[in-house]
Design a protein around this motif. Structure first.
Motif, PDB file in Angstrom:
ATOM      1  N   VAL A 437      47.997  55.954  21.378  1.00  0.00           N
ATOM      2  CA  VAL A 437      47.424  56.709  22.495  1.00  0.00           C
ATOM      3  C   VAL A 437      47.653  58.185  22.193  1.00  0.00           C
ATOM      4  O   VAL A 437      48.797  58.656  22.178  1.00  0.00           O
ATOM      5  CB  VAL A 437      48.070  56.325  23.840  1.00  0.00           C
ATOM      6  N   ALA A 451      46.005  55.082  30.085  1.00  0.00           N
ATOM      7  CA  ALA A 451      45.807  54.324  28.848  1.00  0.00           C
ATOM      8  C   ALA A 451      47.105  53.698  28.359  1.00  0.00           C
ATOM      9  O   ALA A 451      47.120  52.582  27.830  1.00  0.00           O
ATOM     10  CB  ALA A 451      45.212  55.235  27.767  1.00  0.00           C
ATOM     11  N   VAL A 452      48.213  54.416  28.565  1.00  0.00           N
ATOM     12  CA  VAL A 452      49.519  53.870  28.174  1.00  0.00           C
ATOM     13  C   VAL A 452      49.876  52.679  29.056  1.00  0.00           C
ATOM     14  O   VAL A 452      50.360  51.647  28.581  1.00  0.00           O
ATOM     15  CB  VAL A 452      50.598  54.965  28.258  1.00  0.00           C
TER      16      VAL A 452
END
Length: 469
Positions: A437, A451-452
């Motif tokens: 990421v 996103a993490v």
């Protein structure tokens, strides 16, 4: 060497003279075949740069008209033979004729350029020494039976408890520009007394560090030099030198030692180009048992926790790279990621914060929560054992990312930019267990936390096996 014998044609004059055999078309790997220049086509492919002009300005290369065929075979070296032990000697000495010294090295070993003892002077901290593991493995593959020693800083020395190919690891900081005279002369004495055939150095050398390598009395002195005027005169004391593009060798990322790896694995007579080995680390059972007891006391079970590494800190135990200044994330960001990991009750995973200093414990309990699992670890060996027993790793660009991939553990790596990710994880496309990421703004603090959070949902508890009674 073989003793020449009288041929049959010379012993029997009545017989017709035998036709002389055609000379064997073989040459030693250090010398080129007739009709070639500067080590032949094979050597030219391995290294297109010119020979070191400091060694001999009048050396124009081997004589093209001279026949370099010899009686020595090519191929890799063999491990040292060991003379038999003397059963009548109470001190365990070897058995050889009285009045003679045992000589284990043959002349062919000298001609082939065999390396029986090698020393590696490694600059940098934990991250740089972890990335040096493929170089050590390359030495073992290219020179079977070689004994490899390492000279590194106090932090870098801790790494080699995970490398089974290293015999001795000595503490001496090669990055210290003004070392203590006593330490300097002592380290030189240690290097001279071990009679190395090859010494490698990853510190950018000027004339001072090159002289240090020269005084070690090793047969071959190989290292990196400054890419600017600071390297003036260094080539006079080095057998082979490499010039990096910048003054920071760590800017090369994962392939920061690419030139050295190509030189060690260069093709030779009957020896093809040696492939670059992957990064692998080994851990001992004793260390694993110690770390297992340590994380059990921290409140987590084997295979049911996720390692979080890379919180912002000024500690030297961060295990960051010199080639990435923006690689630590504030604690507020980690609190959101930890909350997402522990939100899934079905999996039962717990976030485990790895702190480089005890002063961060109170901050984590205040921001994340008092029931947060925290573990204080400063050595890379303990960190590797912790990663090996975990369900996965969430980390920034620290040594934890490389160690997780070396142990083939699921990993979510956070980078400040896509370019940094490609530089330090060039193999990520071949690893389905590693998710990268990267920040779109070039700053790690702006990384996409959503996103993490999506990536950490893929972590699964590691299966546990119970032995039957």
């Amino acid at each position: 060497m073989q003793t020449p014998t009288m041929s049959t044609s010379m012993a029997t004059p009545a017989m017709a003279p035998a036709k002389p055999p055609a000379p064997r078309q073989q040459w030693h790997h250090l010398l080129p075949a007739p009709g070639s220049r500067r080590g032949g086509v094979t050597a030219a492919r391995a290294s297109a740069k010119k020979k070191n002009p400091w060694l001999d300005p009048f050396d124009d290369g081997p004589d093209e008209e001279f026949d370099y065929q010899g009686v020595f075979s090519g191929g890799k070296q063999e491990e040292d033979p060991r003379p038999p032990e003397d059963p009548a000697n109470p001190y365990g000495f070897l058995r050889f004729p009285q009045g003679y010294n045992p000589e284990l090295d043959s002349l062919a070993s000298k001609v082939r350029g065999d390396v029986r003892r090698a020393c590696c002077v490694v600059s940098g901290g934990v991250y740089e020494n972890v990335l040096f593991f493929p170089v050590v493995q390359m030495l073992k593959d290219r020179y079977p039976g070689v004994l490899v020693d390492v000279v590194a800083s106090a932090r870098g020395k801790q790494v080699y408890e995970m490398c089974k190919n290293v015999r001795y690891a000595n503490v001496y900081d090669p990055d210290d520009d003004w070392p203590d005279p006593g330490e300097y002369t002592h380290q030189l004495g240690v290097l001279k007394n071990r009679y190395y055939d090859l010494i490698l150095s990853t510190r950018l050398a000027g004339v001072g560090h090159a002289l240090f390598l020269f005084l070690s009395s090793a047969r071959d002195k190989v290292g990196y030099i400054y890419p600017n005027v600071n390297s003036a005169g260094a080539g006079l004391f080095l057998t082979e030198m490499f010039k990096p593009p910048t003054t920071n060798l760590a800017d090369g990322g994962y392939h920061m030692y690419k030139d050295m790896l190509e030189w060690i694995g260069r093709p030779a007579k009957n020896v093809p180009q040696q492939p670059t080995p992957p990064l692998r680390v080994s851990i001992s059972k004793k260390l694993r048992a110690y770390v297992e007891d340590k994380y059990n006391r921290a409140g987590v079970e084997k295979g049911k926790f996720v390692v979080i590494h890379g919180i912002a800190s000024d500690s030297v135990a961060n295990m960051t790279s010199k080639g990435d200044d923006d690689c630590l994330l504030p604690l507020e960001h980690w609190a959101q990621i930890a909350k997402e990991i522990s939100s899934d009750d079905d999996k039962g995973l717990k976030p485990l914060f790895v702190i480089p200093h005890e002063k961060h414990r109170d901050d984590i309990e205040e921001i994340v929560g008092e029931d947060t699992n925290i573990m204080f670890i400063t050595t890379p060996g303990q960190l590797t054992c912790l990663i090996n027993d975990s369900a996965g790793v969430v980390a920034t660009n620290t040594a934890a990312v490389q160690l997780a991939n070396a142990r083939d553990k699921p990993c979510v790596a956070l980078f400040s930019s896509t370019e940094k990710a490609r530089l330090f994880l060039p193999y990520v496309d071949d690893k389905s267990s590693c998710t990268v990421v990267a920040s779109a703004t070039g700053k790690l603090i702006d990384v996409d936390l959503e996103a993490v959070k999506t990536a950490v949902k893929d972590f699964e508890p590691a299966p546990s096996f119970a032995l039957a009674a």
